[in-house]
Design an enzyme around this catalytic site. Structure first.
Site, PDB file in Angstrom:
ATOM      1  N   TYR A 143      -2.457  -2.809  -7.985  1.00 35.91           N
ATOM      2  CA  TYR A 143      -2.209  -3.660  -9.386  1.00 35.91           C
ATOM      3  C   TYR A 143      -2.021  -2.402 -10.343  1.00 35.91           C
ATOM      4  O   TYR A 143      -2.333  -1.340 -10.396  1.00 35.91           O
ATOM      5  CB  TYR A 143      -3.725  -3.949  -9.769  1.00 35.91           C
ATOM      6  CG  TYR A 143      -3.957  -5.457  -9.091  1.00 35.91           C
ATOM      7  CD1 TYR A 143      -3.738  -6.438  -9.886  1.00 35.91           C
ATOM      8  CD2 TYR A 143      -4.958  -5.486  -7.881  1.00 35.91           C
ATOM      9  CE1 TYR A 143      -4.004  -7.850  -9.309  1.00 35.91           C
ATOM     10  CE2 TYR A 143      -5.123  -6.810  -7.471  1.00 35.91           C
ATOM     11  CZ  TYR A 143      -4.915  -7.952  -8.134  1.00 35.91           C
ATOM     12  OH  TYR A 143      -5.093  -9.039  -7.480  1.00 35.91           O
ATOM     13  N   HIS A 203      -3.011 -12.779  -2.739  1.00 38.08           N
ATOM     14  CA  HIS A 203      -3.214 -13.792  -3.584  1.00 38.08           C
ATOM     15  C   HIS A 203      -2.589 -13.569  -4.944  1.00 38.08           C
ATOM     16  O   HIS A 203      -2.425 -12.474  -5.352  1.00 38.08           O
ATOM     17  CB  HIS A 203      -4.697 -14.196  -3.832  1.00 38.08           C
ATOM     18  CG  HIS A 203      -5.391 -12.901  -4.458  1.00 38.08           C
ATOM     19  ND1 HIS A 203      -5.630 -11.690  -3.492  1.00 38.08           N
ATOM     20  CD2 HIS A 203      -5.842 -12.402  -5.605  1.00 38.08           C
ATOM     21  CE1 HIS A 203      -6.323 -10.840  -4.303  1.00 38.08           C
ATOM     22  NE2 HIS A 203      -6.453 -11.368  -5.528  1.00 38.08           N
ATOM     23  N   ARG A 244      -8.731  -7.803   0.479  1.00 41.78           N
ATOM     24  CA  ARG A 244      -8.483  -9.034  -0.026  1.00 41.78           C
ATOM     25  C   ARG A 244      -7.211  -9.712   0.475  1.00 41.78           C
ATOM     26  O   ARG A 244      -6.326  -8.996   0.700  1.00 41.78           O
ATOM     27  CB  ARG A 244      -8.218  -8.961  -1.316  1.00 41.78           C
ATOM     28  CG  ARG A 244      -9.266  -8.517  -2.347  1.00 41.78           C
ATOM     29  CD  ARG A 244     -10.413  -9.767  -2.561  1.00 41.78           C
ATOM     30  NE  ARG A 244     -10.353 -10.984  -2.306  1.00 41.78           N
ATOM     31  CZ  ARG A 244     -10.125 -11.818  -3.211  1.00 41.78           C
ATOM     32  NH1 ARG A 244      -9.481 -11.586  -4.525  1.00 41.78           N
ATOM     33  NH2 ARG A 244      -9.749 -13.211  -3.089  1.00 41.78           N
TER      34      ARG A 244
END
Lengths: 183, 239
Positions: free
Chosen positions: B108, B160, B157
């Protein structure tokens, strides 16, 4: 009936997607009403400020009108006030430059609707802010709340050299846990 | 409680995740403990911010172009489309959908993301659009990568895309995540698993869609979303 889509956390990295410069400034110089600063912290169960939460507010204009077609007085609403604000939290908490809303009938006292999102919250929490310089027990919902807890919804008015500041902290849990609503 | 017993209730807690789900460690100190207080519908909840075309730029929905500096983002191009519905199955028009995601390498753009994976100079990973008159939306983006996080040993994770939706009033508000079909990480992920109802959580998995897939260019995924809200007809019961 279709089943609802489940909620998920905003996670820690939402800011670049959701937080925009000026998104927490709801007013300009033409906005009617008393201009205020609403600020506070989001605090976890240890009383530690949550620095990766997102707070959203929605409120009426100074005359208690919404810029939304469901409001019968929509056409008369203040064109310089959209009523929606969004603030990420930092170590300094959240803040909004807004106005004191007018009361929305049938309630005679003003309030602001709030949503809180954060890492660690699979689903948002909904609350309301009332103002310390009103008799909030005139509001039927406020009056119906547990007297021992309803003060968690009251922002405290302070007059500062920079103007009127309302201070309101959101306690996610702990002895001062804020009242959250089912919405 | 069924809808008919409590007409003001908007969220269906048989499909929504609880605040406290201890395998997702961050919930432990952040989950409210008191029961939620019922909130009667007032004009405050029946209204909300209204968005229009003027709020959206022409490339806002295309994450492969909206941050390009000197080329195309790296990774697998995908098209994500679907429909936003209310609980009666009607399309919801004018919903502001904002998405954000990691890049193809699972990174990110955020100072706290220290995952040892490259940033992409041509990809920010944020986009927005409005649903059309029938509630349809469409994004073009890059398939996000999985990434590690520190919730528990060897926690990763699943890939997504985060979705934020603002509907026609304050009650039609949802933040959720879209997952990808067949992801082996889903069964280990406490955020996904935090939704107790298995059928409900599976609704967050997009379906591969050949209709949306563009030849020689990008795979297509279909992801429909159902918003809670005050506009539903309370006397309608589940079929």
């Amino acid at each position: 009936m279709r089943p609802q889509s489940p909620s998920q956390t905003v996670g820690p990295f939402f800011a670049f997607g959701l937080v925009r410069e000026g998104g927490n400034v709801l007013v300009n110089e033409k906005t009617q009403g008393e201009h205020i600063l609403l600020r506070g912290q989001v605090l976890d169960g240890d009383g530690v400020p949550v620095d990766d939460a997102l707070v959203e507010i929605w409120q009426a204009d100074a005359q208690g009108r919404f810029r939304h077609p469901a409001d019968p007085q929509y056409a008369l609403s203040d064109p310089h006030f959209r009523g929606f604000g969004r603030s990420g939290t930092t170590g300094e908490g959240f803040w909004f430059r807004t106005i004191k809303p007018g009361p929305v009938p049938p309630s005679p006292v003003p309030c602001i609707a709030v949503r809180v999102f954060a890492r660690g919250m699979l689903i948002h929490a909904v609350s309301r802010v009332y103002f310390s310089d009103h008799d909030n027990t005139q509001d039927p919902l406020f009056a119906s709340l547990d007297p021992a807890r309803r003060e968690t919804l009251v922002a405290r008015r302070h007059l500062t050299p920079a103007g009127v500041v309302y201070r309101w902290d959101i306690h996610l849990q702990g002895p001062q846990e804020t009242i959250f609503f089912d919405l | 409680m069924s809808h008919s017993e409590s007409p003001h209730r908007v969220l269906d807690w048989s499909v929504q995740p609880p605040y406290l789900y201890s395998p997702y460690v961050a919930t432990v100190r952040r989950a409210p403990h008191h029961p939620l207080v019922p909130l009667p519908a007032s004009l405050l909840e029946r209204t909300g911010p209204v968005y229009g075309e003027g709020d959206i730029g022409p490339l806002d929905h295309d994450l492969t172009r909206n941050a390009a500096k000197n080329g195309e983002p790296l990774g697998e191009r995908i098209i994500v489309t679907g429909r936003v519905l209310d609980e009666s199955g009607r399309g919801v028009p004018g919903v502001l959908i904002e998405i954000w995601q990691a890049n193809a390498a699972g990174r990110y753009i955020h100072k706290n993301d220290q995952h040892d994976a490259p940033l992409d100079p041509n990809f920010v990973g944020a986009g927005r659009t409005l649903t059309d008159d029938q509630g349809y939306y469409r994004f073009i983006t890059i398939k996000p990568g999985a990434y590690p996080w520190r919730n528990h040993h060897n926690a990763w994770r699943p890939a997504h895309i985060h979705f934020s939706l603002i509907g026609r009033n304050f009650s039609e508000r949802l933040v959720t995540q879209m997952y990808f079909p067949g992801d082996p990480l889903l069964k280990y992920d406490p955020i996904y698993q935090g939704i107790p109802n298995i059928k409900a959580r599976e609704r967050l998995i997009a379906s591969f869609d050949l209709e949306t897939t563009r030849p020689e260019w990008a795979l297509g995924y279909r992801f429909d979303i159902v918003l809670a809200g005050y506009d539903r007809t309370y006397f309608e019961e589940e079929p």
